[in-house]
Enzyme design. Structure first.
Site, PDB file in Angstrom:
ATOM      1  N   GLY A  79      -4.957  -9.088   3.528  1.00 10.93           N
ATOM      2  CA  GLY A  79      -5.654  -8.218   2.574  1.00 10.93           C
ATOM      3  C   GLY A  79      -4.975  -8.042   1.239  1.00 10.93           C
ATOM      4  O   GLY A  79      -4.944  -6.937   0.687  1.00 10.93           O
TER       5      GLY A  79
ATOM      6  N   GLU B  79     -11.749 -13.795   1.581  1.00  6.73           N
ATOM      7  CA  GLU B  79     -11.852 -14.660   0.399  1.00  6.73           C
ATOM      8  C   GLU B  79     -10.607 -15.525   0.215  1.00  6.73           C
ATOM      9  O   GLU B  79      -9.568 -15.265   0.795  1.00  6.73           O
ATOM     10  CB  GLU B  79     -12.037 -13.781  -0.856  1.00  6.73           C
ATOM     11  CG  GLU B  79     -13.348 -12.989  -0.869  1.00  6.73           C
ATOM     12  CD  GLU B  79     -13.380 -11.971  -2.019  1.00  6.73           C
ATOM     13  OE1 GLU B  79     -14.241 -11.062  -1.955  1.00  6.73           O
ATOM     14  OE2 GLU B  79     -12.543 -12.066  -2.932  1.00  6.73           O
TER      15      GLU B  79
ATOM     16  N   CYS C 248       7.078  20.410 -11.702  1.00  7.19           N
ATOM     17  CA  CYS C 248       8.432  20.541 -11.157  1.00  7.19           C
ATOM     18  C   CYS C 248       8.946  21.948 -11.449  1.00  7.19           C
ATOM     19  O   CYS C 248       8.431  22.653 -12.315  1.00  7.19           O
ATOM     20  CB  CYS C 248       9.345  19.504 -11.826  1.00  7.19           C
ATOM     21  SG  CYS C 248      11.055  19.561 -11.238  1.00  7.19           S
TER      22      CYS C 248
ATOM     23  N   SER D 177      -4.654  -9.909  -2.765  1.00  6.86           N
ATOM     24  CA  SER D 177      -5.094 -10.981  -3.679  1.00  6.86           C
ATOM     25  C   SER D 177      -3.895 -11.785  -4.176  1.00  6.86           C
ATOM     26  O   SER D 177      -4.044 -12.797  -4.855  1.00  6.86           O
ATOM     27  CB  SER D 177      -5.823 -10.364  -4.875  1.00  6.86           C
ATOM     28  OG  SER D 177      -4.934  -9.498  -5.593  1.00  6.86           O
TER      29      SER D 177
ATOM     30  N   ASN E 278       0.827  -1.201   0.000  1.00  6.87           N
ATOM     31  CA  ASN E 278       0.000   0.000   0.000  1.00  6.87           C
ATOM     32  C   ASN E 278       0.869   1.262   0.000  1.00  6.87           C
ATOM     33  O   ASN E 278       1.999   1.251   0.475  1.00  6.87           O
ATOM     34  CB  ASN E 278      -0.931   0.008   1.216  1.00  6.87           C
ATOM     35  CG  ASN E 278      -1.832  -1.215   1.234  1.00  6.87           C
ATOM     36  OD1 ASN E 278      -2.049  -1.848   0.201  1.00  6.87           O
ATOM     37  ND2 ASN E 278      -2.329  -1.579   2.410  1.00  6.87           N
TER      38      ASN E 278
ATOM     39  N   HIS F 219       5.886  -0.580  -2.652  1.00  6.46           N
ATOM     40  CA  HIS F 219       5.438   0.129  -3.866  1.00  6.46           C
ATOM     41  C   HIS F 219       5.525   1.637  -3.708  1.00  6.46           C
ATOM     42  O   HIS F 219       4.897   2.382  -4.458  1.00  6.46           O
ATOM     43  CB  HIS F 219       3.989  -0.268  -4.212  1.00  6.46           C
ATOM     44  CG  HIS F 219       3.865  -1.674  -4.727  1.00  6.46           C
ATOM     45  ND1 HIS F 219       2.686  -2.372  -4.677  1.00  6.46           N
ATOM     46  CD2 HIS F 219       4.781  -2.513  -5.271  1.00  6.46           C
ATOM     47  CE1 HIS F 219       2.869  -3.588  -5.194  1.00  6.46           C
ATOM     48  NE2 HIS F 219       4.127  -3.702  -5.559  1.00  6.46           N
TER      49      HIS F 219
ATOM     50  N   ASP G 198      -0.494   4.273   1.128  1.00  6.99           N
ATOM     51  CA  ASP G 198      -1.332   5.239   1.861  1.00  6.99           C
ATOM     52  C   ASP G 198      -0.707   5.730   3.173  1.00  6.99           C
ATOM     53  O   ASP G 198      -1.257   6.628   3.815  1.00  6.99           O
ATOM     54  CB  ASP G 198      -2.723   4.622   2.129  1.00  6.99           C
ATOM     55  CG  ASP G 198      -2.638   3.264   2.844  1.00  6.99           C
ATOM     56  OD1 ASP G 198      -3.489   2.389   2.562  1.00  6.99           O
ATOM     57  OD2 ASP G 198      -1.720   3.069   3.670  1.00  6.99           O
TER      58      ASP G 198
HETATM   59  N1  APR Z   1      -9.928  -7.317   5.275  1.00  6.96           N
HETATM   60  C1  APR Z   1      -9.019  -8.171   4.721  1.00  6.96           C
HETATM   61  N2  APR Z   1      -8.936  -8.408   3.388  1.00  6.96           N
HETATM   62  C2  APR Z   1      -9.827  -7.761   2.595  1.00  6.96           C
HETATM   63  C3  APR Z   1     -10.807  -6.874   3.098  1.00  6.96           C
HETATM   64  C4  APR Z   1     -10.832  -6.668   4.508  1.00  6.96           C
HETATM   65  N3  APR Z   1     -11.734  -5.838   5.070  1.00  6.96           N
HETATM   66  N4  APR Z   1     -11.539  -6.394   2.042  1.00  6.96           N
HETATM   67  C5  APR Z   1     -11.019  -6.961   0.930  1.00  6.96           C
HETATM   68  N5  APR Z   1      -9.995  -7.790   1.257  1.00  6.96           N
HETATM   69  C6  APR Z   1      -9.140  -8.587   0.361  1.00  6.96           C
HETATM   70  C7  APR Z   1      -9.788  -9.037  -0.920  1.00  6.96           C
HETATM   71  O1  APR Z   1     -10.442 -10.292  -0.740  1.00  6.96           O
HETATM   72  C8  APR Z   1      -8.565  -9.164  -1.844  1.00  6.96           C
HETATM   73  O2  APR Z   1      -8.023 -10.479  -1.757  1.00  6.96           O
HETATM   74  O3  APR Z   1      -8.072  -7.744  -0.020  1.00  6.96           O
HETATM   75  C9  APR Z   1      -7.565  -8.160  -1.285  1.00  6.96           C
HETATM   76  C10 APR Z   1      -7.352  -6.934  -2.152  1.00  6.96           C
HETATM   77  O4  APR Z   1      -6.769  -7.353  -3.359  1.00  6.96           O
HETATM   78  P1  APR Z   1      -6.326  -6.259  -4.449  1.00  6.96           P
HETATM   79  O5  APR Z   1      -7.415  -5.276  -4.642  1.00  6.96           O
HETATM   80  O6  APR Z   1      -5.808  -7.035  -5.619  1.00  6.96           O
HETATM   81  O7  APR Z   1      -5.108  -5.449  -3.756  1.00  6.96           O
HETATM   82  P2  APR Z   1      -3.605  -5.895  -3.613  1.00  6.96           P
HETATM   83  O8  APR Z   1      -3.485  -7.381  -3.458  1.00  6.96           O
HETATM   84  O9  APR Z   1      -3.015  -5.070  -2.526  1.00  6.96           O
HETATM   85  O10 APR Z   1      -2.963  -5.452  -5.026  1.00  6.96           O
HETATM   86  C11 APR Z   1      -1.555  -5.586  -5.155  1.00  6.96           C
HETATM   87  O11 APR Z   1      -1.676  -4.528  -7.314  1.00  6.96           O
HETATM   88  O12 APR Z   1      -2.708  -2.904  -8.532  1.00  6.96           O
HETATM   89  C12 APR Z   1      -1.522  -3.231  -7.903  1.00  6.96           C
HETATM   90  O13 APR Z   1       0.121  -1.812  -6.998  1.00  6.96           O
HETATM   91  C13 APR Z   1      -1.195  -2.257  -6.799  1.00  6.96           C
HETATM   92  O14 APR Z   1      -0.295  -2.691  -4.591  1.00  6.96           O
HETATM   93  C14 APR Z   1      -1.277  -3.087  -5.535  1.00  6.96           C
HETATM   94  C15 APR Z   1      -1.032  -4.494  -6.050  1.00  6.96           C
END
Ligand code: APR
Length: 249
Positions: free
Chosen positions: A191, A219, A152, A193, A106, A123, A108
Site C-alpha cells: 500500500g 495498482e 504548549c 506509491s 503511516n 514518519h 495512525d
Molecule cells: N490495499 C493496498 N494498497 C492500496 C489500497 C488497498 N486497499 N488502496 C490504495 N492502495 C495503494 C495505492 O495504489 C497507492 O499506490 O496505496 C498507495 C497509496 O499511496 P500514497 O497515497 O502515495 O501513500 P504513501 O505511499 O504511503 O505516501 C508516502 O507520502 O505524503 C507523504 O508522509 C506521507 O507517508 C506518506 C508518504
C-alpha cells in the site's frame, strides 16, 4: 495467474515460509480499508490540501494554524479508525514467526493497535505533540480538541511528532529500517506509491542485499516491473487473508 502459469500467491507464500525472515514496509494504502484516505489519487488528502502549503515544516513554522486545518482532519480521522484485516494479518504473521518487523510510513498507530509488536514508525505518530521551541512533549489526547490548536505550556502552538516535508527522518527509525532492509529475506511492500524519499529507497536496499520483494497493491508503482519480484494485485486485506490461508492451511 502469471504469464508463466505460476500462482503468485503460492509463490509468495512459499518464499515467506522458506525464508521465515520477512519484513513489511507499509504505506497509506493499508489503512484505506480502515477509512483513512491515502495521500495520492483522486480521493487522496493531497487532492484537498496542497502538501507544499499544508504539510511542510516551513509552512508549519510560518502558518501553524493553517497547517492545523489539515492536521485536525488527520487526527480526527485516524483517532476514529480501527485496524482492518490487513493490519491484523500482519500481526498474525509476526506472531507466527513469518514476519519479524513492520516499517510503516503511516502515523495512525493501527499496526500496534492490531497487535504488531516490532513497528518502526518511519514518519512518527500523531499521538504525540512536540513544541519546536522548548521541546516539551505531550500526548495529543491531553492537549488537542477538535477545532482548536494545541498550545504548549510556553504558549507556542504544538506540532504533531510526525515528519513533515522538509524534515529529516529521525535517525533511530532510519537506522533500524535500513538494518531491517539489509538483513531480511523477503520485503513485503504494502500500500505505498513509493514516491517519497527516503522511504522509497528501502525496497532497493533490500533487493540489493539479496531479499525478494513482494508488492501488494491494486495498482502499479515505481517499484513494479523492476524492484518487485512478485506483484500481488488487490487490496491489502484481501491479499493478506489469501496469503495467510495459503501459508497455514
Ligand atoms: N490495499 C493496498 N494498497 C492500496 C489500497 C488497498 N486497499 N488502496 C490504495 N492502495 C495503494 C495505492 O495504489 C497507492 O499506490 O496505496 C498507495 C497509496 O499511496 P500514497 O497515497 O502515495 O501513500 P504513501 O505511499 O504511503 O505516501 C508516502 O507520502 O505524503 C507523504 O508522509 C506521507 O507517508 C506518506 C508518504
Amino acid at each position: 495467474m502469471r504469464a508463466d502459469g505460476r500462482d503468485p500467491i503460492r509463490e509468495a507464500a512459499r518464499l515467506l515460509t522458506e525464508r521465515r525472515n520477512a519484513v513489511a514496509l507499509t504505506g497509506a494504502g493499508i489503512s484505506v480499508e480502515s477509512g483513512i484516505p491515502s495521500f495520492r489519487g483522486a480521493q487522496g488528502l493531497w487532492a484537498k490540501y496542497d502538501p507544499m502549503e499544508y504539510a511542510t515544516l516551513h509552512s508549519f513554522m510560518q502558518h501553524p494554524r493553517k497547517v492545523w486545518e489539515m492536521l485536525s482532519e488527520m487526527v480526527s480521522v485516524c483517532g476514529g479508525a480501527t485496524p482492518n484485516a490487513a493490519h491484523k494479518g500482519l500481526a498474525s504473521l509476526e506472531e507466527k514467526g513469518v514476519v519479524r518487523s513492520v516499517i510503516t510510513q503511516n502515523v495512525d498507530g493501527l499496526h500496534q493497535a492490531a497487535g504488531s509488536r516490532r513497528v518502526i514508525e518511519y514518519h512518527g505518530n500523531l499521538d504525540e505533540l512536540i513544541c519546536v521551541y522548548c521541546w516539551r512533549r505531550f500526548q495529543t489526547r491531553d492537549r488537542w480538541t477538535p477545532g482548536d490548536v494545541p498550545l504548549c505550556d510556553c504558549g507556542e502552538i504544538l506540532k504533531p511528532n510526525v515528519v513533515l516535508f522538509g524534515e529529516p527522518i529521525p535517525w533511530l527509525p532510519q537506522e533500524q529500517a535500513e538494518e531491517e532492509a539489509r538483513t531480511c529475506g523477503v520485503l513485503v511492500v504494502i500500500g505505498t506509491s513509493a514516491q517519497v524519499s527516503p522511504a522509497c529507497d528501502i525496497p532497493r536496499i533490500a533487493k540489493e542485499s539479496g531479499a525478494a520483494v513482494v508488492e501488494i497493491n491494486p495498482e502499479d508503482t515505481s517499484l513494479s516491473g523492476n524492484v518487485t519480484d512478485i506483484h500481488l494485485r488487490g487490496s491489502a486485506s484481501e491479499v493478506l487473508q489469501r496469503l495467510l490461508q495459503t501459508i497455514f492451511t
